[in-house]
Design a protein around this motif. Structure first.
Motif, PDB file in Angstrom:
ATOM      1  N   SER A   1     -65.263  30.288  28.020  1.00 31.12           N
ATOM      2  CA  SER A   1     -65.899  31.551  28.385  1.00 31.12           C
ATOM      3  C   SER A   1     -64.890  32.541  28.953  1.00 31.12           C
ATOM      4  O   SER A   1     -64.984  33.749  28.711  1.00 31.12           O
ATOM      5  CB  SER A   1     -67.021  31.300  29.389  1.00 31.12           C
ATOM      6  OG  SER A   1     -68.043  30.504  28.821  1.00 31.12           O
TER       7      SER A   1
ATOM      8  N   CYS B   1     -61.809  24.998  38.666  1.00 32.23           N
ATOM      9  CA  CYS B   1     -62.543  23.896  38.033  1.00 32.23           C
ATOM     10  C   CYS B   1     -61.999  22.546  38.485  1.00 32.23           C
ATOM     11  O   CYS B   1     -62.763  21.632  38.813  1.00 32.23           O
ATOM     12  CB  CYS B   1     -62.456  24.003  36.509  1.00 32.23           C
ATOM     13  SG  CYS B   1     -63.451  25.304  35.776  1.00 32.23           S
TER      14      CYS B   1
ATOM     15  N   ALA C   1     -70.663  29.439  33.398  1.00 35.45           N
ATOM     16  CA  ALA C   1     -69.596  29.966  32.552  1.00 35.45           C
ATOM     17  C   ALA C   1     -70.029  31.242  31.848  1.00 35.45           C
ATOM     18  O   ALA C   1     -69.193  32.105  31.553  1.00 35.45           O
ATOM     19  CB  ALA C   1     -69.172  28.912  31.527  1.00 35.45           C
TER      20      ALA C   1
ATOM     21  N   THR D   1     -69.102  33.848  34.122  1.00 32.44           N
ATOM     22  CA  THR D   1     -67.660  34.087  34.106  1.00 32.44           C
ATOM     23  C   THR D   1     -67.277  35.020  32.967  1.00 32.44           C
ATOM     24  O   THR D   1     -66.465  35.946  33.145  1.00 32.44           O
ATOM     25  CB  THR D   1     -66.897  32.757  33.965  1.00 32.44           C
ATOM     26  OG1 THR D   1     -67.242  31.900  35.054  1.00 32.44           O
ATOM     27  CG2 THR D   1     -65.406  32.975  33.961  1.00 32.44           C
TER      28      THR D   1
ATOM     29  N   GLN E   1     -66.176  26.698  31.190  1.00 30.05           N
ATOM     30  CA  GLN E   1     -65.545  27.777  31.947  1.00 30.05           C
ATOM     31  C   GLN E   1     -64.289  28.291  31.233  1.00 30.05           C
ATOM     32  O   GLN E   1     -64.034  29.507  31.193  1.00 30.05           O
ATOM     33  CB  GLN E   1     -65.187  27.283  33.346  1.00 30.05           C
ATOM     34  CG  GLN E   1     -66.369  27.065  34.274  1.00 30.05           C
ATOM     35  CD  GLN E   1     -66.858  28.366  34.904  1.00 30.05           C
ATOM     36  OE1 GLN E   1     -66.582  29.449  34.440  1.00 30.05           O
ATOM     37  NE2 GLN E   1     -67.602  28.222  35.994  1.00 30.05           N
TER      38      GLN E   1
END
Length: 286
Positions: free
Chosen positions: A116, A190, A162, A165, A113
């Motif tokens: 990304s 997260c 991700a 995202t 995450q």
């Protein structure tokens, strides 16, 4: 000279794992280690009804906590952050139902995450420099997601949500306007989801299966430590090392040798934390 197909391979863990510290479970009280995913023995199978029940509770609790935090933090409200990034709905499926998947482990869930988000914001800002940026949003979103997938694959942090995202950071105006402020939003989400997952998933199940990788870590440090211990006169300290640097103690045939205070294993053999603990106990009983 043309490269053979087998040479077109890159594993970042080959370079990182030898330098990482081993799991500290021997130094952590078991109740804490239990809720960090450590188990001294195999996990008992759990029926799918119980798994569905805990997934229901986990998804609901994690998302409502993230949404509450998004509404309660003044800086989030000041930046116009959405109450939750849409990709965390998909992340919740992995974190509370498919918890044994490599895609759901903390390394992928957090770093995937984060990476990304960085890629998505960077590409979004790059495309915003142009005078026709709004007309090229579709191109920026595609490039952002593609770059995020490639980077996650190279770093061993693949996490499908991700990719969403990275896409949202470019094509969704409610997310794109955050700019670099998207990073603390994603990191907080997260951390909150991981905390709920550690608490609920370890009541009857086990999460995570591993924190970084299922392969062995710390080999370089073990080799340096074993060389130092072997050259010293103090041989009372327990160590598990590889046979590559102790050829005088074992033959060239691959074998596991257990001595008092020392366990020798082939350097190409992977031992799980549970197996290492078992061998250490055997060594101490000699």
């Amino acid at each position: 000279m043309p490269l053979r197909p087998s040479q077109w391979n890159f594993e970042i863990d080959d370079y990182l794992n030898p330098w990482l510290p081993a799991a500290p479970w021997k130094h952590v009280p078991y109740p804490i280690a239990h809720f960090l995913g450590h188990r001294p023995g195999p996990q008992r199978p759990l029926g799918n009804i119980a798994m569905i029940f805990w997934a229901l509770i986990g998804v609901f609790c994690s998302l409502i906590i993230i949404e509450f935090a998004g509404r309660a933090i003044p800086s989030f409200e000041a930046h116009g952050a959405p109450i939750i990034i849409g990709s965390f709905g998909a992340a919740a499926v992995l974190e509370f139902y498919a918890i044994e998947s490599p895609l759901a482990q903390p390394r992928s869930a957090v770093l995937g995450q984060l990476f990304s988000s960085i890629i998505g914001v960077a590409i979004g800002k790059l495309f915003a420099l142009g005078s026709v940026s709004r007309d090229l949003t579709w191109l920026g979103g595609s490039l952002s997601c593609a770059c995020a997938v490639a980077f996650m694959a190279l770093t061993g942090t693949v996490h499908p949500p991700a990719g969403a995202t990275a896409l949202l950071a470019v094509v969704d105006p409610n997310v794109a306007h955050l700019g670099w402020f998207l990073l603390p939003v994603v990191l907080l989400d997260c951390v909150l989801m991981q905390c709920v997952a550690l608490l609920l998933n370890n009541i009857q199940r086990r999460f995570p299966v591993y924190w970084w990788t299922p392969a062995e870590v710390g080999r370089r440090k073990q080799q340096e430590k074993s060389n130092s211990d072997y050259s010293s006169e103090n041989g009372t300290k327990l160590e598990i090392t590889t046979t590559h640097h102790l050829e005088r103690d074992v033959s060239e045939e691959a074998k596991v040798v257990i001595k008092r205070g020392r366990v020798l294993v082939p350097d190409d053999m992977y031992l799980s934390p549970e197996e290492r603990m078992f061998l250490e106990e055997l060594s101490e009983r000699l």
